[in-house]
Design an enzyme around this catalytic site. Structure first.
Site, mmCIF file in Angstrom:
data_model
loop_
_atom_site.group_PDB
_atom_site.id
_atom_site.type_symbol
_atom_site.label_atom_id
_atom_site.label_comp_id
_atom_site.label_asym_id
_atom_site.label_seq_id
_atom_site.Cartn_x
_atom_site.Cartn_y
_atom_site.Cartn_z
ATOM 1 N N HIS A 147 1.336 -1.389 0.344
ATOM 2 C CA HIS A 147 0.301 0.046 0.305
ATOM 3 C C HIS A 147 0.763 1.462 0.000
ATOM 4 O O HIS A 147 2.446 1.261 0.736
ATOM 5 C CB HIS A 147 -0.662 -0.345 1.272
ATOM 6 N N LYS A 197 5.628 7.025 6.590
ATOM 7 C CA LYS A 197 4.761 5.932 8.048
ATOM 8 C C LYS A 197 5.900 5.846 8.557
ATOM 9 O O LYS A 197 7.270 5.485 7.732
ATOM 10 C CB LYS A 197 4.201 4.678 6.870
ATOM 11 N N TYR A 237 0.871 2.021 12.885
ATOM 12 C CA TYR A 237 1.044 3.109 12.239
ATOM 13 C C TYR A 237 1.303 4.452 12.953
ATOM 14 O O TYR A 237 0.640 4.877 13.185
ATOM 15 C CB TYR A 237 0.467 3.067 11.012
ATOM 16 N N ASP A 278 -6.817 -6.393 -1.012
ATOM 17 C CA ASP A 278 -5.510 -6.838 -2.058
ATOM 18 C C ASP A 278 -5.464 -7.597 -2.946
ATOM 19 O O ASP A 278 -4.323 -7.575 -3.426
ATOM 20 C CB ASP A 278 -5.401 -7.039 -0.517
HETATM 21 C C1 LIG Z 1 -5.405 2.904 5.777
HETATM 22 C C2 LIG Z 1 -6.626 3.617 6.383
HETATM 23 C C3 LIG Z 1 -7.630 2.425 6.475
HETATM 24 N N1 LIG Z 1 -9.161 2.986 7.597
HETATM 25 C C4 LIG Z 1 -10.220 1.818 6.883
HETATM 26 C C5 LIG Z 1 -10.726 1.226 5.394
HETATM 27 C C6 LIG Z 1 -11.015 0.378 5.971
HETATM 28 O O1 LIG Z 1 -12.563 0.214 5.744
HETATM 29 C C7 LIG Z 1 -10.470 -0.200 7.065
HETATM 30 C C8 LIG Z 1 -9.503 -1.446 6.723
HETATM 31 O O2 LIG Z 1 -8.386 -1.060 5.409
HETATM 32 P P1 LIG Z 1 -7.077 -1.582 4.924
HETATM 33 O O3 LIG Z 1 -7.692 -2.749 4.514
HETATM 34 O O4 LIG Z 1 -6.919 -0.646 3.847
HETATM 35 O O5 LIG Z 1 -6.501 -1.578 5.999
HETATM 36 P P2 LIG Z 1 -4.854 -2.563 6.291
HETATM 37 O O6 LIG Z 1 -5.001 -3.165 4.361
HETATM 38 O O7 LIG Z 1 -4.955 -2.360 7.676
HETATM 39 O O8 LIG Z 1 -4.069 -1.017 5.575
HETATM 40 C C9 LIG Z 1 -3.136 -0.691 5.782
HETATM 41 O O9 LIG Z 1 -2.155 -1.908 5.220
HETATM 42 C C10 LIG Z 1 -0.746 -1.781 5.478
HETATM 43 C C11 LIG Z 1 0.378 -2.604 4.619
HETATM 44 C C12 LIG Z 1 -0.195 -0.102 5.426
HETATM 45 O O10 LIG Z 1 0.905 0.227 4.680
HETATM 46 C C13 LIG Z 1 -0.896 1.134 5.784
HETATM 47 O O11 LIG Z 1 -0.805 2.651 5.762
HETATM 48 C C14 LIG Z 1 -2.017 0.420 6.093
HETATM 49 O O12 LIG Z 1 -2.740 0.637 4.361
HETATM 50 O O13 LIG Z 1 -10.064 0.454 7.342
HETATM 51 C C15 LIG Z 1 -9.815 4.484 7.500
HETATM 52 O O14 LIG Z 1 -10.697 4.983 8.440
HETATM 53 N N2 LIG Z 1 -8.492 4.703 7.875
HETATM 54 C C16 LIG Z 1 -6.828 4.886 7.155
HETATM 55 O O15 LIG Z 1 -6.237 5.439 7.725
#
Ligand SMILES: Cc1cn([C@H]2C[C@H](O)[C@@H](COP(=O)(O)OP(=O)(O)O[C@H]3O[C@@H](C)C(=O)[C@@H](O)[C@H]3O)O2)c(=O)[nH]c1=O
Length: 187
Positions: free
Chosen positions: A61, A71, A131, A165
């Site tokens: 990501h 980050k 993070y 993903d």
């Molecule tokens: C990243 C993020 C997600 N969300 C929401 C979107 C979704 O409904 C839920 C889960 O999001 P994700 O599936 O993207 O979560 P995740 O896959 O854990 O995303 C994370 O992955 C790792 C590898 C990173 O590097 C992080 O910066 C972030 O991108 O949370 C937020 O509200 N704020 C945020 O900052």
């Protein structure tokens, strides 16, 4: 707090001091003075964490411009195989990756500048990743590349993934909007 350069310019591993006694451990994860002295980002307006079970892979990501961000990532429970990929055109490490183990036991951290894709695979029974990010979440700019499109040494070819993903484009179909200015923080 010790900073170590990685092979990817602007990306550092950081080892905080761990104070251990009979009660457990005390760890200071951020010092703005040390970060400022090393020309690193000190403004982290959002913080979040995820809890994942063994076999989960999250990534790869990044947020694209104009909402790209730095980050600071660390593990407070369990351990993960953490990976970064340099997507900055013109970077001496463009297309290269680095792999680290982040663990609660070591307390080690990774500082990831904008333009790097980030992901991890959970190798312990459970892992909590924390993070700190230097700009606010923007769903329209939150992007990724497919985990299998980079030749990374994943321990599992059938990880637990989110639908999102699993649907990210192959890196070869991703036109990178990032460029390497050579003046990245921490250089
Ligand atoms: C990243 C993020 C997600 N969300 C929401 C979107 C979704 O409904 C839920 C889960 O999001 P994700 O599936 O993207 O979560 P995740 O896959 O854990 O995303 C994370 O992955 C790792 C590898 C990173 O590097 C992080 O910066 C972030 O991108 O949370 C937020 O509200 N704020 C945020 O900052």
């Amino acid at each position: 707090m010790q900073l170590h350069k990685t092979r990817i310019p602007g990306c550092f591993t950081i080892q905080p001091l761990l104070f251990k006694d009979e009660r457990g451990v005390f760890v200071k994860t951020f010092r703005s003075d040390v970060f400022a002295e090393n020309h690193l980002e000190t403004h982290f307006p959002e913080q979040y964490y995820s809890i994942s079970r063994q076999g989960v892979l999250r990534g790869l990501h990044f947020q694209i411009p104009p909402r790209e961000h730095t980050k600071l990532v660390y593990c407070v429970s369990g351990k993960v195989m953490d990976v970064i990929v340099d997507l900055r055109r013109g970077s001496p490490a463009f297309g290269n990756f680095e792999v680290f183990e982040l663990s609660a036991e070591e307390g080690n951290m990774i500082y990831i500048p904008p333009g790097l894709a980030h992901g991890f695979y959970v190798t312990s029974e459970r892992a909590i990743l924390v993070y700190n990010v230097s700009s606010l979440y923007s769903p329209e700019h939150d992007c990724g590349i497919h985990w299998r499109s980079i030749d990374l040494p994943w321990p599992n070819q059938n990880p637990i993934l989110s639908e999102r993903d699993g649907a990210f484009p192959h890196v070869s179909n991703f036109s990178s909007p990032f460029s390497f200015e050579g003046g990245e923080k921490g250089k």
